[in-house]
Design an enzyme around this catalytic site. Structure first.
Site, PDB file in Angstrom:
ATOM      1  N   LYS A   1      -4.983   1.134  -3.063  1.00  0.00           N
ATOM      2  CA  LYS A   1      -3.520   1.271  -3.177  1.00  0.00           C
ATOM      3  C   LYS A   1      -2.970   0.177  -4.085  1.00  0.00           C
ATOM      4  CE  LYS A   1      -0.498   0.405   0.423  1.00  0.00           C
ATOM      5  NZ  LYS A   1       0.368  -0.690  -0.074  1.00  0.00           N
TER       6      LYS A   1
ATOM      7  N   ASP B   1      -2.548  -5.477   2.410  1.00  0.00           N
ATOM      8  CA  ASP B   1      -2.509  -6.910   2.107  1.00  0.00           C
ATOM      9  C   ASP B   1      -1.558  -7.625   3.075  1.00  0.00           C
ATOM     10  OD1 ASP B   1      -0.173  -5.935   1.014  1.00  0.00           O
ATOM     11  OD2 ASP B   1      -0.515  -6.733  -1.000  1.00  0.00           O
ATOM     12  N   SER B   2      -0.973  -6.849   4.008  1.00  0.00           N
ATOM     13  CA  SER B   2      -0.257  -7.458   5.140  1.00  0.00           C
ATOM     14  C   SER B   2      -1.226  -8.284   5.985  1.00  0.00           C
ATOM     15  CB  SER B   2       0.415  -6.380   5.996  1.00  0.00           C
ATOM     16  OG  SER B   2      -0.500  -5.353   6.331  1.00  0.00           O
TER      17      SER B   2
ATOM     18  N   ASP C   1      -5.682  -2.097  -0.014  1.00  0.00           N
ATOM     19  CA  ASP C   1      -4.676  -2.613  -0.949  1.00  0.00           C
ATOM     20  C   ASP C   1      -5.342  -3.452  -2.027  1.00  0.00           C
ATOM     21  OD1 ASP C   1      -2.055  -1.833  -0.566  1.00  0.00           O
ATOM     22  OD2 ASP C   1      -1.692  -3.281   1.041  1.00  0.00           O
TER      23      ASP C   1
ATOM     24  N   GLU D   1       0.861  -1.284  -5.933  1.00  0.00           N
ATOM     25  CA  GLU D   1       2.319  -1.232  -5.899  1.00  0.00           C
ATOM     26  C   GLU D   1       2.869  -1.068  -7.312  1.00  0.00           C
ATOM     27  OE1 GLU D   1       3.821  -4.682  -3.844  1.00  0.00           O
ATOM     28  OE2 GLU D   1       2.655  -4.260  -2.044  1.00  0.00           O
TER      29      GLU D   1
ATOM     30  N   GLU E   1       8.313   2.818   0.983  1.00  0.00           N
ATOM     31  CA  GLU E   1       8.688   1.803   1.975  1.00  0.00           C
ATOM     32  C   GLU E   1      10.167   1.465   1.885  1.00  0.00           C
ATOM     33  OE1 GLU E   1       6.050  -1.545   2.216  1.00  0.00           O
ATOM     34  OE2 GLU E   1       7.356  -2.620   3.606  1.00  0.00           O
TER      35      GLU E   1
HETATM   36  O1  KIV Z   1       0.179  -4.101   3.396  1.00  0.00           O
HETATM   37  C1  KIV Z   1       0.602  -3.201   4.150  1.00  0.00           C
HETATM   38  O2  KIV Z   1       0.416  -3.223   5.372  1.00  0.00           O
HETATM   39  C2  KIV Z   1       1.358  -2.110   3.529  1.00  0.00           C
HETATM   40  C3  KIV Z   1       2.082  -1.169   4.449  1.00  0.00           C
HETATM   41  C4  KIV Z   1       3.196  -1.831   5.134  1.00  0.00           C
HETATM   42  C5  KIV Z   1       2.498   0.059   3.750  1.00  0.00           C
HETATM   43  O3  KIV Z   1       1.395  -2.014   2.352  1.00  0.00           O
END
Ligand code: KIV
Length: 272
Positions: free
Chosen positions: A121, A52-53, A91, A123, A190
């Protein structure tokens, strides 16, 4: 490339566990589009995270909170199409699993069905263990994410090192065990102390992937735009630039602009 991944067979959640057992490090990077994902996959990456980056890297937002489920599915579908070999992980965005387990399971199924990725994924730790269990029971492999969890940035109060104090470290260890027990096959750690990440790696069955978590994890992940030096403004201690794409792209663009302006592009050979 390591011996488990040289035959170009599709990497699965099971392969991650085998790689952990064999002591073979897992290399993961993010990608958000087809062309980049195809380059990473052909270059031998073990796994691509559609993080989600994308909210920061693709959309220019300050944090990961605004990105929607629909946007994540759009990026994940493009990446999944490009990947022959590596394991794809999408994510689950902020708001898609925090309200209830049922909603989290339904949204994970949507991601798997509509994008074709291999895993999702989430969190969090103990508080999402039931959701993780439900998603795994639905047949979708799950990656956990502990330590600096950017979806909780306002609660954490910043992007600093996490779990420095003993109580926080004990909590992180309990969260990792809860995710492991719930069936997560992999846990991202992280921005936590290297020693803690190494301890977690020893006690969980899941493969651990670190970012700013030292060298004692089962693998590493970096945001591709950071790792390939697309912008030199982001310079945390854990980041290494493996290429200078900002320079490379700037020079390429300047060469193109120059050729267009002086009228040397296109040439006769480049014309019909
Ligand atoms: O969203 C992302 O890129 C991440 C990584 C930094 C682990 O969760």
């Amino acid at each position: 490339m390591g011996y488990l991944t040289t035959d170009k067979k599709k990497i699965t959640a099971k392969t991650f566990i085998e790689m952990k057992a064999a002591g073979q490090k897992i290399a993961q990077m993010t990608a958000y589009d087809y062309t980049t994902a195809a380059i990473l996959d052909a270059a031998g990456i073990d796994s691509i995270l559609i993080g989600d980056s994308a909210s920061n890297i693709v959309c220019g937002n300050d944090d990961t909170l605004p990105i929607t489920l629909e946007q994540m599915i759009y990026h994940a579908r493009a990446v999944a199409k490009a990947c022959q070999h590596c394991l794809t992980v999408c994510d689950m965005p902020f708001g898609s699993y925090q309200v209830s387990s049922e909603e989290g399971i339904r949204n994970a199924i949507r991601i798997a069905k509509e994008s074709g990725v291999d895993a999702v994924k989430l969190e969090g730790g103990e508080e999402i263990a039931d959701t993780v269990r439900g998603i795994v029971n639905a047949g979708i492999p799950v990656v956990g994410h502990l330590g600096l969890t950017p979806q909780s940035i306002h609660k954490l109060g910043g992007y600093g090192l996490q779990a420095k104090e003993e109580t926080e470290a004990l909590k992180l260890m309990a969260d990792a065990r809860a995710l492991d027990k719930a069936g997560a096959f992999c846990i991202v750690l992280e921005k936590v102390p290297a020693e803690l990440a190494a301890q977690v790696t020893k006690v969980v069955k899941a493969a651990t992937i670190g970012i700013g978590a030292g060298n004692g994890t089962d693998g590493q992940v970096l945001v591709y735009a950071d790792a390939l030096g697309m912008s030199h403004r982001f310079r945390p201690k854990f980041l290494r630039y493996f290429a200078d794409m900002e320079k490379c792209m700037t020079e390429g663009v300047q060469a193109y602009v120059g050729s267009v302006r002086e009228g040397t592009f296109p040439s006769d050979e480049e014309s019909y």
